[in-house]
Design a protein around this motif. Structure first.
Motif, mmCIF file in Angstrom:
data_model
loop_
_atom_site.group_PDB
_atom_site.id
_atom_site.type_symbol
_atom_site.label_atom_id
_atom_site.label_comp_id
_atom_site.label_asym_id
_atom_site.label_seq_id
_atom_site.Cartn_x
_atom_site.Cartn_y
_atom_site.Cartn_z
ATOM 1 N N SER A 1 0.563 4.665 -2.364
ATOM 2 C CA SER A 1 1.192 5.964 -2.154
ATOM 3 C C SER A 1 2.699 5.786 -1.959
ATOM 4 O O SER A 1 3.130 4.898 -1.227
ATOM 5 C CB SER A 1 0.604 6.661 -0.932
ATOM 6 O OG SER A 1 1.243 7.896 -0.677
ATOM 7 N N ILE A 2 3.467 6.636 -2.632
ATOM 8 C CA ILE A 2 4.923 6.610 -2.531
ATOM 9 C C ILE A 2 5.399 7.961 -2.005
ATOM 10 O O ILE A 2 4.961 9.016 -2.478
ATOM 11 C CB ILE A 2 5.563 6.336 -3.905
ATOM 12 C CG1 ILE A 2 5.165 4.952 -4.426
ATOM 13 C CG2 ILE A 2 7.091 6.458 -3.832
ATOM 14 C CD1 ILE A 2 5.604 4.677 -5.865
ATOM 15 N N VAL A 3 6.288 7.919 -1.018
ATOM 16 C CA VAL A 3 6.893 9.143 -0.497
ATOM 17 C C VAL A 3 8.404 9.031 -0.662
ATOM 18 O O VAL A 3 9.036 8.142 -0.073
ATOM 19 C CB VAL A 3 6.541 9.370 0.988
ATOM 20 C CG1 VAL A 3 7.200 10.665 1.488
ATOM 21 C CG2 VAL A 3 5.029 9.443 1.187
ATOM 22 N N ASN A 4 8.973 9.904 -1.476
ATOM 23 C CA ASN A 4 10.411 9.929 -1.702
ATOM 24 C C ASN A 4 11.061 10.961 -0.777
ATOM 25 O O ASN A 4 10.575 12.092 -0.681
ATOM 26 C CB ASN A 4 10.711 10.287 -3.156
ATOM 27 C CG ASN A 4 10.165 9.262 -4.137
ATOM 28 O OD1 ASN A 4 10.292 8.056 -3.921
ATOM 29 N ND2 ASN A 4 9.549 9.729 -5.215
ATOM 30 N N SER B 1 0.813 -1.220 0.000
ATOM 31 C CA SER B 1 0.000 0.000 0.000
ATOM 32 C C SER B 1 0.845 1.268 0.000
ATOM 33 O O SER B 1 0.425 2.303 -0.523
ATOM 34 C CB SER B 1 -0.921 0.024 1.225
ATOM 35 O OG SER B 1 -1.777 -1.092 1.242
ATOM 36 N N GLY B 2 2.018 1.187 0.621
ATOM 37 C CA GLY B 2 2.834 2.384 0.730
ATOM 38 C C GLY B 2 4.317 2.080 0.623
ATOM 39 O O GLY B 2 4.772 0.997 0.979
ATOM 40 N N LEU B 3 5.058 3.055 0.117
ATOM 41 C CA LEU B 3 6.511 2.948 0.025
ATOM 42 C C LEU B 3 7.122 4.250 0.517
ATOM 43 O O LEU B 3 6.762 5.337 0.037
ATOM 44 C CB LEU B 3 6.952 2.702 -1.418
ATOM 45 C CG LEU B 3 8.450 2.908 -1.720
ATOM 46 C CD1 LEU B 3 9.308 1.920 -0.937
ATOM 47 C CD2 LEU B 3 8.724 2.811 -3.224
ATOM 48 N N VAL B 4 8.031 4.137 1.470
ATOM 49 C CA VAL B 4 8.813 5.289 1.931
ATOM 50 C C VAL B 4 10.223 5.097 1.383
ATOM 51 O O VAL B 4 10.986 4.273 1.867
ATOM 52 C CB VAL B 4 8.836 5.391 3.470
ATOM 53 C CG1 VAL B 4 9.627 6.626 3.901
ATOM 54 C CG2 VAL B 4 7.415 5.436 4.031
ATOM 55 N N VAL C 1 -2.114 5.697 -8.041
ATOM 56 C CA VAL C 1 -0.872 5.795 -7.272
ATOM 57 C C VAL C 1 -0.495 7.264 -7.119
ATOM 58 O O VAL C 1 -0.373 7.990 -8.106
ATOM 59 C CB VAL C 1 0.279 5.037 -7.966
ATOM 60 C CG1 VAL C 1 1.575 5.195 -7.177
ATOM 61 C CG2 VAL C 1 -0.081 3.562 -8.124
ATOM 62 N N ARG C 2 -0.331 7.685 -5.875
ATOM 63 C CA ARG C 2 0.133 9.043 -5.587
ATOM 64 C C ARG C 2 1.624 8.998 -5.289
ATOM 65 O O ARG C 2 2.097 8.102 -4.591
ATOM 66 C CB ARG C 2 -0.616 9.632 -4.385
ATOM 67 C CG ARG C 2 -2.100 9.818 -4.627
ATOM 68 C CD ARG C 2 -2.780 10.479 -3.445
ATOM 69 N NE ARG C 2 -2.695 9.693 -2.221
ATOM 70 C CZ ARG C 2 -1.891 9.954 -1.206
ATOM 71 N NH1 ARG C 2 -1.055 10.994 -1.245
ATOM 72 N NH2 ARG C 2 -1.887 9.191 -0.122
#
Length: 298
Positions: free
Chosen positions: A144-147, A93-96, A185-186
């Motif tokens: 959701s991806i947060v770079n 669901s999410g990637l940091v 995908v955000r």
């Protein structure tokens, strides 16, 4: 005593969230907060010992965690790792995208190997992990991806290799937000400024005076905490940010907005938020606090 998050309980219940660079610093803190909010956290890094330590902490706190050792600069390794994660845990669901690293040096003394190593770590590796998470999971179910980038606005003297890579990651964030948006995908980025993390202790001794003076260039006259970075990561991963994509949020106490022609007097009314129950003050600041010659009015 557990993580004192500002968010509601079970915000990420039932979600699998990957945190690269989860063995220390901001990644470790974010892994703890996400776990405290109900996520099944998968931490990734190169050093197994660090991953095992953080996993042990999270388990002691009652959270769910798994870990994978991987050099994210190697394409085949990343493909294999993501495949194993999806097979074991299901949809991501999410990637940091937090893993990174650099060394201080002026541009004129950085050789090709040093330049390419930093770019591969801070740009290529982040791209590979995001691409595989998208291709193997999020393209089907959204996410959701947060770079994590850095305060490189207006240049990054002394770390030009890292600045170039981080700027590239911001552009990658904007492009991915467009290309992957139709899959639900955000993709966003955050740019931490000067944050008191264990990474401060890895720099050579001659940089100590510089590190201790960083807060003087921040309008809030202090450094940030890991918790203040993690809380923004959690927000961007949450449904409250469902209409935010392709953006980069600066978390730097307005330091990147500063101007040399505007003097910065002593600040007041600025209090740090630290919800991380396992946070420790970097050694460099512990030493400064005990020194009679150090001004600690921050």
């Amino acid at each position: 005593m557990g993580y004192n998050s500002i968010y509601k309980e079970n915000l990420f219940a039932g979600q699998n969230i990957i945190v690269t660079g989860g063995g220390s610093g901001i990644g470790r803190c974010a892994a703890h907060e996400l776990s405290a909010l109900g996520a099944n956290v998968i931490i990734v890094g190169r050093k197994v010992e660090k991953l095992q330590q953080v996993a042990s902490e999270i388990e002691e706190d009652g959270g769910r965690v798994d870990y994978f050792s991987c050099d994210i600069r190697e394409e085949d390794n990343v493909k294999s790792m993501v495949k194993k994660i999806v097979a074991k845990h299901g949809h991501v669901s999410g990637l940091v995208n937090n893993a990174g690293g650099q060394f201080p040096a002026p541009l004129a003394s950085i050789n090709q190997k040093g330049w390419e190593t930093v770019v591969r770590t801070n740009l290529t590796g982040g791209f590979l992990v995001a691409r595989e998470v998208y291709s193997q999971s999020m393209s089907k179910n959204g996410g959701s991806i947060v770079n994590i980038v850095a305060d490189m606005w207006g240049g990054m003297p002394g770390m030009g290799h890292s600045g170039a890579a981080r700027a590239g990651m911001v552009n990658f964030t904007q492009t991915a937000a467009i290309e992957w948006g139709t899959s639900g995908v955000r993709v966003n980025a955050i740019a931490p400024g000067w944050v008191a993390t264990s990474g401060m202790d890895t720099y050579p001794p001659h940089m100590k005076p510089y590190i201790l003076s960083l807060k003087d260039a921040v309008p809030l006259k202090r450094m940030g905490t890991e918790s203040e970075i993690s809380s923004v990561i959690c927000f961007l991963l949450s449904e409250g940010a469902n209409f935010i994509s392709g953006d980069c949020i600066r978390i730097d106490g307005a330091a990147s907005q500063g101007s040399r022609v505007w003097p910065l007097p002593k600040a007041k009314n600025s209090h740090s938020y630290n919800g991380f129950h396992r946070a420790t003050t970097p050694k460099i600041f512990q030493q400064a606090e005990t020194s009679p010659d150090t001004d600690n009015n921050s």
